[in-house]
Design an enzyme around this catalytic site. Structure first.
Site, PDB file in Angstrom:
ATOM      1  N   ARG A  88     -72.706 -44.611  21.917  1.00  0.00           N
ATOM      2  CA  ARG A  88     -72.037 -43.361  22.283  1.00  0.00           C
ATOM      3  C   ARG A  88     -71.090 -43.674  23.351  1.00  0.00           C
ATOM      4  NH1 ARG A  88     -77.709 -40.924  24.372  1.00  0.00           N
ATOM      5  NH2 ARG A  88     -78.340 -42.481  22.646  1.00  0.00           N
ATOM      6  N   LYS A 105     -68.641 -46.804  14.637  1.00  0.00           N
ATOM      7  CA  LYS A 105     -69.518 -47.809  15.739  1.00  0.00           C
ATOM      8  C   LYS A 105     -69.304 -48.897  15.112  1.00  0.00           C
ATOM      9  CE  LYS A 105     -73.857 -48.515  17.752  1.00  0.00           C
ATOM     10  NZ  LYS A 105     -75.275 -48.038  18.033  1.00  0.00           N
ATOM     11  N   LYS A 117     -83.949 -54.875  23.919  1.00  0.00           N
ATOM     12  CA  LYS A 117     -84.884 -54.603  22.815  1.00  0.00           C
ATOM     13  C   LYS A 117     -86.146 -55.470  22.642  1.00  0.00           C
ATOM     14  CE  LYS A 117     -81.383 -52.062  19.802  1.00  0.00           C
ATOM     15  NZ  LYS A 117     -82.027 -50.902  19.892  1.00  0.00           N
ATOM     16  N   ASP A 173     -75.628 -52.719  13.025  1.00  0.00           N
ATOM     17  CA  ASP A 173     -75.085 -51.822  13.990  1.00  0.00           C
ATOM     18  C   ASP A 173     -73.731 -51.397  13.773  1.00  0.00           C
ATOM     19  OD1 ASP A 173     -76.276 -49.775  15.609  1.00  0.00           O
ATOM     20  OD2 ASP A 173     -75.908 -51.114  17.588  1.00  0.00           O
ATOM     21  N   ASP A 175     -76.569 -55.562  18.252  1.00  0.00           N
ATOM     22  CA  ASP A 175     -77.265 -54.875  19.273  1.00  0.00           C
ATOM     23  C   ASP A 175     -78.418 -55.393  20.152  1.00  0.00           C
ATOM     24  OD1 ASP A 175     -77.955 -52.903  21.181  1.00  0.00           O
ATOM     25  OD2 ASP A 175     -78.069 -51.432  19.650  1.00  0.00           O
TER      26      ASP A 175
HETATM   27  N1  BES Z   1     -78.222 -49.149  17.359  1.00  0.00           N
HETATM   28  C1  BES Z   1     -79.325 -48.296  18.025  1.00  0.00           C
HETATM   29  C2  BES Z   1     -79.982 -47.173  17.193  1.00  0.00           C
HETATM   30  C3  BES Z   1     -80.725 -47.644  16.174  1.00  0.00           C
HETATM   31  C4  BES Z   1     -82.172 -47.537  15.935  1.00  0.00           C
HETATM   32  C5  BES Z   1     -80.120 -48.094  14.817  1.00  0.00           C
HETATM   33  C6  BES Z   1     -82.840 -47.885  14.703  1.00  0.00           C
HETATM   34  C7  BES Z   1     -80.817 -48.465  13.424  1.00  0.00           C
HETATM   35  C8  BES Z   1     -81.958 -48.542  13.657  1.00  0.00           C
HETATM   36  C9  BES Z   1     -78.949 -47.619  19.323  1.00  0.00           C
HETATM   37  O1  BES Z   1     -77.842 -48.491  19.963  1.00  0.00           O
HETATM   38  C10 BES Z   1     -79.949 -47.660  20.431  1.00  0.00           C
HETATM   39  O2  BES Z   1     -80.510 -48.749  20.685  1.00  0.00           O
HETATM   40  N2  BES Z   1     -80.419 -46.450  20.469  1.00  0.00           N
HETATM   41  C11 BES Z   1     -81.552 -46.134  21.602  1.00  0.00           C
HETATM   42  C12 BES Z   1     -81.117 -44.850  22.330  1.00  0.00           C
HETATM   43  C13 BES Z   1     -82.051 -44.894  23.587  1.00  0.00           C
HETATM   44  C14 BES Z   1     -81.796 -46.024  24.408  1.00  0.00           C
HETATM   45  C15 BES Z   1     -81.647 -43.612  24.171  1.00  0.00           C
HETATM   46  C16 BES Z   1     -82.677 -45.687  20.578  1.00  0.00           C
HETATM   47  O3  BES Z   1     -82.342 -44.872  19.745  1.00  0.00           O
HETATM   48  O4  BES Z   1     -83.829 -46.041  20.979  1.00  0.00           O
HETATM   49 ZN    ZN Z   2     -76.824 -49.802  18.763  1.00  0.00          ZN
HETATM   50 MN    MN Z   3     -78.499 -49.786  21.218  1.00  0.00          MN
END
Ligand code: BES
Ligand code: ZN
Ligand code: MN
Length: 506
Positions: free
Chosen positions: A357, A271, A283, A294, A276
């Site tokens: 994903r 990835k 966010k 990320d 992000d």
């Molecule tokens: N890059 C993030 C996941 C992440 C979170 C990486 C904390 C490092 C530290 C990923 O793209 C994301 O935002 N995931 C979301 C998914 C959710 C919306 C289902 C998450 O984990 O909150």
């Molecule tokens: Zn991400």
């Molecule tokens: Mn994300």
């Protein structure tokens, strides 16, 4: 940093700093510290400190002596390794790193390590010392104008006279390659998104490939759309920065009598979200700056490919990184949108922040079209994995027991910590969509597993391992053996996996 191996009596080695390790052989009540190396000269030099209790053997205690009596070294550094009973290569890696980080601020530029006896042998000890030293020699303060160069110039490993020098020399060389590659990954992860856009990440990967003799293809928006990578493109479409699909090819060499094997072909899919924001499902501002990391999964694949190119295992490996930003804009995808992935599966977007994903779905499918027989992906995929395992373990998922066993054997060598999480079919039920084949999120619970089963839909029948490194790719606080910042997690395990795989497949 240069590394070299010599066979010598440690007392006779002229060095700025000789490093020895101490262990506690006693009970909790009464410590019984002793050096790991039986050597009258060294033991004599520290005898007083041991009897006074100043050297206790406690983990990562660092005692520095000047002009040690009876030794040719200018200084003697004694690093504690903790309880003798539980001393393994894991502790040795950290102890060696602690040694480096203790002397670097003193502007000491070279040192020499004695090798402790490990139950797993002296090759394991050499690998741990050298890899631990490289990990310790990395600083993340790239853009500080008052940056001081604390880097080590040379480390020497002192082999006991008589042991197989050739083998240890090879081990040391390999550990150097792996340590440097892990730090290359950390450099990439450390870069902020304005200094490492998808295009720049691709260019850095290409430059690395050229320097180690790998073939590298870079594909932009037109090619991504032409190949119908609808999931990858759905993330990329919202950004003014162009995405890049990075494809690195490692081909083992063969001879006429023994041609290189055509199978297996390992696909390493990373990835590569260079930033992000979450997209339209944006966010919160607090901590958003961290989302420059990320792309740590992608950077791990680039670092691993570097090491593989230099170590030359007899296995075909293809490294694939899906690099893009995830941004909100007038062109960005929106919750409720339906996207068609390269494999033909339709995806209902519930949350644009579940973008990792999406890019990996097409990355994994593309790897299969290139003929990969085995797949590993690495991604900072879910906050849920961070909640479950914290910064201690990364998450690992697998759809096949054999490949998982290979991976655990690789972990035993790399010293990286991963914990297996489940992929039950019930998690797939949680991401069924009423309008499309699947949704890109599955609600609040079991988030690491719903993300993983989403990916499984694209790995299909191919044996596959998924690494969720969201909690471990960035270290929040300095440790005695490693700086805070990017960790370079997964590089060593991936490289060991490939080497393990070579033994099994040939
Ligand atoms: N890059 C993030 C996941 C992440 C979170 C990486 C904390 C490092 C530290 C990923 O793209 C994301 O935002 N995931 C979301 C998914 C959710 C919306 C289902 C998450 O984990 O909150
Ligand atoms: Zn991400
Ligand atoms: Mn994300």
């Amino acid at each position: 940093m240069d590394t070299r191996l010599i066979a010598a009596n440690p007392a006779e080695v002229e060095t700025e700093c000789l490093v020895a390790f101490s262990l506690d052989h006693g009970s909790n009540k009464k410590p019984e510290p002793a050096l790991t190396i039986k050597h009258p000269g060294l033991e004599g030099a520290v005898a007083e400190l041991v009897s006074s209790g100043e050297i206790s053997g406690k983990a990562f205690e660092a005692i520095l002596l000047h002009h040690p009596r009876g030794l040719k070294a200018k200084r003697l550094l004694v690093i504690g390794g903790g309880k003798a009973k539980s001393f393994t290569h894991l502790e040795l890696r950290k102890a060696a790193g602690t040694a480096l980080r203790a002397i670097r601020p003193k502007m000491i530029k070279s040192c020499a390590f004695t090798i402790p006896d490990l139950a797993t042998g002296s090759e394991d000890a050499v690998r741990s010392i050298v890899e631990g030293a490289y990990v310790a020699d990395f600083d993340p303060d790239t853009y500080r104008s008052d940056r001081k160069d604390f880097s080590m110039k040379e480390i020497t490993v002192i082999a006991p006279a008589g042991v197989g020098q050739g083998k240890l020399q090879r081990t040391l060389e390999q550990a150097r390659i792996i340590g440097e590659s892990q730090n290359f990954t950390r450099e990439l992860v450390n870069e902020p998104s304005n200094r490492l856009t998808p295009t720049m990440l691709a260019d850095r990967a290409k430059k690395m490939c050229e320097s180690v003799g790998l073939k590298c293809e870079l594909m932009g928006p037109d090619k991504i759309k032409e190949m119908k990578m609808g999931a990858f493109w759905s993330v990329a479409q919202g950004s003014d920065e162009e995405p890049r699909l990075i494809v690195m090819h490692y081909e083992p060499s063969g001879t006429q009598e023994k041609p290189a094997p055509e199978r297996p072909v390992l696909g390493l899919v990373g990835k590569g979200i260079t930033f992000d924001t979450g997209g339209i499902s944006i966010k919160p501002a607090d901590g958003m700056e961290k989302m420059k990391y990320d792309m740590a999964g992608g950077a791990a694949m680039i670092g691993a490919m570097r090491a593989i190119a230099l170590l030359k295992p007899k296995v075909k490996v293809i490294g694939i990184v899906c690099a893009t930003e995830n941004m909100p804009s007038g062109k960005a995808q929106k919750p409720g949108d339906v996207q068609i992935a390269m494999s033909g599966k339709s995806i209902e977007i519930i949350n644009t922040d579940a973008e990792g994903r999406l890019v990996l779905a097409d990355g994994l499918h593309y790897a299969r079209t290139l003929g990969c027989t085995h797949l590993i992906d690495a991604a900072t995929l879910t906050g849920a994995c961070v909640v479950a395992l914290g910064g201690v373990n990364a998450g690992v998922f697998a759809n096949d027991e054999d490949i998982y066993q290979h991976f655990t054997r690789a972990l035993a060598r790399s010293g990286e910590k991963f914990w297996r999480l489940p992929l039950d079919p019930e998690y797939l039920d949680m991401i069924r969509s009423s309008i499309a084949d699947i949704m890109n999120t599955g609600g609040r619970w079991g988030g690491a597993s719903t993300a993983a089963v989403f990916l499984k839909e694209f790995a299909e029948e191919t044996p596959w391992v998924h690494l969720d490194i969201a909690g471990t790719a960035w270290i929040d606080d300095n440790k005695s053996w490693i700086a805070k910042g990017p960790s370079g997690i997964a590089v060593r395990s991936l490289v060991e996996f490939v080497r393990m795989f070579e033994e099994i497949s040939n």
